[in-house]
Scaffold this motif. Sequence first.
Motif, PDB file in Angstrom:
ATOM      1  N   ARG A 112       0.831  -1.197   0.000  1.00  0.00           N
ATOM      2  CA  ARG A 112       0.000   0.000   0.000  1.00  0.00           C
ATOM      3  C   ARG A 112       0.867   1.250   0.000  1.00  0.00           C
ATOM      4  N   ILE A 113       0.379   2.263  -0.685  1.00  0.00           N
ATOM      5  CA  ILE A 113       0.962   3.598  -0.597  1.00  0.00           C
ATOM      6  C   ILE A 113       0.196   4.353   0.482  1.00  0.00           C
ATOM      7  N   ALA A 114       0.927   5.023   1.367  1.00  0.00           N
ATOM      8  CA  ALA A 114       0.273   5.810   2.410  1.00  0.00           C
ATOM      9  C   ALA A 114       1.087   7.066   2.684  1.00  0.00           C
ATOM     10  N   GLY A 115       0.418   8.086   3.194  1.00  0.00           N
ATOM     11  CA  GLY A 115       1.106   9.336   3.496  1.00  0.00           C
ATOM     12  C   GLY A 115       0.112  10.446   3.726  1.00  0.00           C
ATOM     13  N   GLY A 116       0.445  11.629   3.246  1.00  0.00           N
ATOM     14  CA  GLY A 116      -0.441  12.764   3.455  1.00  0.00           C
ATOM     15  C   GLY A 116      -0.182  13.863   2.459  1.00  0.00           C
ATOM     16  N   VAL A 117      -1.157  14.749   2.326  1.00  0.00           N
ATOM     17  CA  VAL A 117      -1.050  15.866   1.383  1.00  0.00           C
ATOM     18  C   VAL A 117      -1.883  17.025   1.914  1.00  0.00           C
ATOM     19  N   GLU A 118      -1.375  18.224   1.744  1.00  0.00           N
ATOM     20  CA  GLU A 118      -2.131  19.414   2.112  1.00  0.00           C
ATOM     21  C   GLU A 118      -1.785  20.551   1.167  1.00  0.00           C
ATOM     22  N   SER A 119      -2.808  21.240   0.703  1.00  0.00           N
ATOM     23  CA  SER A 119      -2.635  22.422  -0.144  1.00  0.00           C
ATOM     24  C   SER A 119      -3.454  23.576   0.421  1.00  0.00           C
ATOM     25  N   PRO A 120      -2.982  24.204   1.501  1.00  0.00           N
ATOM     26  CA  PRO A 120      -3.710  25.354   2.039  1.00  0.00           C
ATOM     27  C   PRO A 120      -3.903  26.461   1.007  1.00  0.00           C
ATOM     28  N   SER A 121      -2.994  26.544   0.042  1.00  0.00           N
ATOM     29  CA  SER A 121      -3.104  27.588  -0.979  1.00  0.00           C
ATOM     30  C   SER A 121      -4.341  27.421  -1.849  1.00  0.00           C
ATOM     31  N   THR A 122      -4.779  26.177  -2.052  1.00  0.00           N
ATOM     32  CA  THR A 122      -5.926  25.935  -2.923  1.00  0.00           C
ATOM     33  C   THR A 122      -7.150  25.443  -2.164  1.00  0.00           C
ATOM     34  N   ALA A 123      -7.061  25.357  -0.835  1.00  0.00           N
ATOM     35  CA  ALA A 123      -8.205  24.883  -0.052  1.00  0.00           C
ATOM     36  C   ALA A 123      -9.388  25.827  -0.229  1.00  0.00           C
ATOM     37  N   PRO A 124     -10.575  25.290  -0.357  1.00  0.00           N
ATOM     38  CA  PRO A 124     -11.743  26.148  -0.579  1.00  0.00           C
ATOM     39  C   PRO A 124     -12.100  26.963   0.658  1.00  0.00           C
ATOM     40  N   VAL A 125     -12.735  28.092   0.437  1.00  0.00           N
ATOM     41  CA  VAL A 125     -13.273  28.880   1.542  1.00  0.00           C
ATOM     42  C   VAL A 125     -14.525  28.168   2.047  1.00  0.00           C
ATOM     43  N   ARG A 126     -14.585  27.921   3.338  1.00  0.00           N
ATOM     44  CA  ARG A 126     -15.720  27.221   3.923  1.00  0.00           C
ATOM     45  C   ARG A 126     -16.655  28.217   4.583  1.00  0.00           C
ATOM     46  N   SER A 127     -17.921  27.893   4.604  1.00  0.00           N
ATOM     47  CA  SER A 127     -18.891  28.809   5.210  1.00  0.00           C
ATOM     48  C   SER A 127     -19.998  28.018   5.877  1.00  0.00           C
ATOM     49  N   GLN A 128     -20.664  28.687   6.816  1.00  0.00           N
ATOM     50  CA  GLN A 128     -21.817  28.109   7.495  1.00  0.00           C
ATOM     51  C   GLN A 128     -22.898  29.177   7.520  1.00  0.00           C
ATOM     52  N   GLY A 129     -24.030  28.868   6.945  1.00  0.00           N
ATOM     53  CA  GLY A 129     -25.082  29.868   6.837  1.00  0.00           C
ATOM     54  C   GLY A 129     -24.650  31.068   6.018  1.00  0.00           C
TER      55      GLY A 129
END
Length: 372
Positions: A112-129
């Motif tokens: 298995r391949i395992a690990g992690g990835v993060e792209s804060p630069s392209t993360a969507p803006v989240r909203s509630q209401g």
Amino acid sequence: MSSDPVIIAARRTPIGTRGRALADLGVAELAAPVIRAALADGEAALGSPVTVADVLLGNCMGPGGNPGRLAALAAGLGPLVPGGTVDRQCGSGLAAILDAAAAVRAGDGRMRIAGGVESPSTAPVRSQGGVPYDRAPFAPHGFPDPGMTRAAEDLAAHDGIARDRQDAHAARSHARARAARDAGRFDAELVPSAGLAYDDAIGAAEKLLPRLTPLFPAGTLTAGTATRIGDGAAAVLVAPAGTAPGLAIRSAAVIGCDPALPGIGAAPAVQEALSRAGASTADVAAFEIVEAFAAQSLAVLDRLGIADDDPRVCADGGALALGHPWGASGAVAVVRLFSRLVRGDAPAGTLGVAAASVGGGLGVAALLEVVR
């Protein structure tokens, strides 16, 4: 012991500060090259093709849509390799590796391949209401739920960790990372991306540390003693015991702790992982503990009875110098151990620890052993 899965290949991207060199790469584009590189390294070690059963990636703030599956397809593994995503916040990358190892240990002999990835630069803006927010809750209503910077400041006050001690810890991390970069100790693990060859935060705040203003009134944390948020990915190839030389996963622990002081989580997780293997901190040759904040790192070391400047801890610099791509950082810690111990020709039986503290009050840790 003979059933313990082994990590036989490990790669990562350089970590790019959010909004800079890697800002145009989404999670699949970041992860696919390191998946391919880890797979190629594994096939070279074995001298034969590898069939991948699954791809498990840690991720915190991505676009949804199962980044593990997206990356598996983008890496060219084909539609039959499923892919999955793990969210334990800053411990996600390490947790994904442990989940992959658990599947192998349970009797499924496929790699298995395992690990992690993060792209804060392209993360969507989240909203509630319709109202945007910076982060989802780490804990529900009625529980303490500090942001990680506030939690680190509270931990510094709780433990009496002074500003000058934090500055010294951050300076040491940068100095070690700069020395490692200049000596080429990162080269074999890195997959250059978008023209970035090395982690771009190394040395960035080092000379400014004494002059930086605290982030909170009358506080001790500064921008220099808090890690830079970064874009990046890391991946390892997890195989059954005896497949090839590498790092055997001897024991692991995931624990909960007070959500008001989440920065301490790595300490009891490390203690539990060591206890399960009948080992102690004195037996460990290399520690990679994610440095989200200098105060948080020092609080963990204090609880483990390890000196601030112990050369075993983040010997080539930690996240304070390299950057912190949340969902990937735990996997970056494992890649760093692989370079220090396996690529560094440590003898069989040498022990290493990877660990992370996690928002909401968690700790994740793994004890790994060199096998030849």
